[in-house]
Design an enzyme around this catalytic site. Structure first.
Site, PDB file in Angstrom:
ATOM      1  N   TYR A   1       4.749   2.282  -6.948  1.00 43.64           N
ATOM      2  CA  TYR A   1       3.433   2.005  -6.374  1.00 43.64           C
ATOM      3  C   TYR A   1       2.335   2.654  -7.233  1.00 43.64           C
ATOM      4  CZ  TYR A   1      -0.456   2.687  -3.097  1.00 43.64           C
ATOM      5  OH  TYR A   1      -1.695   2.722  -2.517  1.00 43.64           O
TER       6      TYR A   1
ATOM      7  N   ASN B   1      -4.534   7.862  -5.222  1.00 42.08           N
ATOM      8  CA  ASN B   1      -4.172   9.214  -5.685  1.00 42.08           C
ATOM      9  C   ASN B   1      -2.742   9.219  -6.249  1.00 42.08           C
ATOM     10  OD1 ASN B   1      -2.263  10.722  -3.452  1.00 42.08           O
ATOM     11  ND2 ASN B   1      -3.539   9.178  -2.499  1.00 42.08           N
TER      12      ASN B   1
ATOM     13  N   SER C   1       0.784  -1.245   0.000  1.00 40.37           N
ATOM     14  CA  SER C   1       0.000   0.000   0.000  1.00 40.37           C
ATOM     15  C   SER C   1       0.813   1.292   0.000  1.00 40.37           C
ATOM     16  CB  SER C   1      -0.953   0.001   1.193  1.00 40.37           C
ATOM     17  OG  SER C   1      -0.205   0.087   2.377  1.00 40.37           O
TER      18      SER C   1
HETATM   19  C1  15L Z   1      -2.006   5.684  -0.553  1.00 37.22           C
HETATM   20  O1  15L Z   1      -2.255   5.228  -1.657  1.00 37.22           O
HETATM   21  C2  15L Z   1      -1.526   4.811   0.532  1.00 37.22           C
HETATM   22  O2  15L Z   1      -2.059   3.512   0.457  1.00 37.22           O
HETATM   23  C3  15L Z   1      -1.775   5.401   1.893  1.00 37.22           C
HETATM   24  O3  15L Z   1      -0.981   4.691   2.817  1.00 37.22           O
HETATM   25  C4  15L Z   1      -1.467   6.899   1.957  1.00 37.22           C
HETATM   26  O4  15L Z   1      -0.105   7.048   1.823  1.00 37.22           O
HETATM   27  C5  15L Z   1      -2.235   7.604   0.864  1.00 37.22           C
HETATM   28  O5  15L Z   1      -2.013   7.028  -0.382  1.00 37.22           O
HETATM   29  C6  15L Z   1      -1.901   9.110   0.785  1.00 37.22           C
HETATM   30  O6  15L Z   1      -1.528   9.601  -0.277  1.00 37.22           O
HETATM   31  O7  15L Z   1      -2.078   9.782   1.780  1.00 37.22           O
END
Ligand code: 15L
Length: 291
Positions: free
Chosen positions: A133, A109, A72
């Protein structure tokens, strides 16, 4: 009552979702980690997204899948490849083979993290991932698009911001989503009968939002929360950030790999780049005198 498979159910987002969806659907909870304390209406289906045999087993006899499983945050390529690329492919392929039409994909995002904060983006912008990611999330959206067009699957991609009880910092005042708004969005993805392939932003109704989320609203999403109510408290604690992170929606993810090399600061941030001296041209070697 519909039966919904949630992958990655042991994680933070999965735990919020279990609580918020309790009583609305039967929940089949899958994760590589053990699921603690099953509530009424919940069943456990352990599985590793990187193993197609596991995904074929856990996707049987469900009405829809909320695919949260995977890595994640930014990480080494081997981990992203295994959990998010191979894992995502396995999930869609297993769903197809088991005749599960509806898949809600937890995009991020960070699939669009290289858009600048001064821009407002909607669901039609092309991805600008800010990390491996982010690339894996754009990949998941594209696998979803392929399976929707080729096999008639119904795919709902949520470019999720930050799911938390309250926004933890300034950046998240723009991309925060409360757990109950996230559950509202997930219910739209499960229950709207007219979904073929859609991209929406997983954000609350934030005053400082960088997103035009009209596609989600068109499909029935009605967020009730706004990060602004936490703004004074959050901003009082905020320390000045790195200018590169401050410029882009993806925050720290945008320079996670360039390791603080000032010559890689994007031109608009400016000064450091302007003051960077051009390397001196190498002198041509003197011709050797003929003896
Ligand atoms: C995400 O995609 C992550 O999974 C999460 O842990 C946060 O980092 C989030 O984005 C974010 O941008 O705040």
């Amino acid at each position: 009552m519909k039966t919904i498979l949630i992958t990655g159910a042991a994680g933070d987002v999965g735990s919020h979702l279990r609580r918020e969806l309790a009583g609305k659907y039967n929940l089949l909870l899958s994760d590589i980690k053990p699921i603690k304390a099953l509530a009424a209406g919940e069943k456990s289906a352990p599985g590793d997204v990187a193993k197609i045999s596991d995904m074929l087993r856990v996707t049987k006899d469900v009405d829809a899948i909320v695919h949260l499983g995977g890595f994640s945050v930014e990480g080494p390529w081997e981990m992203i490849l295994r959990a998010n690329i191979i894992g995502c492919y396995n999930l869609f392929e297993a769903a197809r083979r088991n005749g599960v039409k509806r898949v809600l994909f937890a995009s991020s995002n960070h699939a669009t993290g290289f858009y600048q904060r001064e821009e407002k983006i909607d669901h039609r912008v092309y991805p600008k991932p800010d990390s491996r990611y982010g690339v894996s999330k754009a990949f998941g959206e594209q696998i979803g698009s392929l399976y929707a067009d080729k096999y008639g699957m119904e795919v709902f991609c949520m470019r999720i911001g930050n799911v938390a009880v309250a926004p933890p910092d300034k950046r998240r005042l723009s991309n925060w989503i409360s757990p109950r708004d996230f559950a509202r969005l997930v219910c739209v993805g499960i229950d709207n009968p007219n979904i073929s392939f859609e991209i929406v932003y997983g954000v609350s109704d934030n005053k400082r939002s960088w997103y035009d989320n009209s596609n989600a609203h068109r499909l029935g999403y009605q967020p009730q929360d706004d990060a602004e109510r936490y703004a004074a408290e959050v901003l009082a604690k905020e320390k000045p950030g790195d200018p590169r992170a401050e410029m882009y929606q993806g925050g720290n993810f945008v320079f996670a790999e360039i390791g603080g090399d000032p010559s890689r600061i994007p031109p608009k941030v400016g000064k450091a780049r302007k003051s960077r001296k051009a390397p001196k041209p190498k002198k041509a070697p003197k011709p050797k005198k003929k003896k």
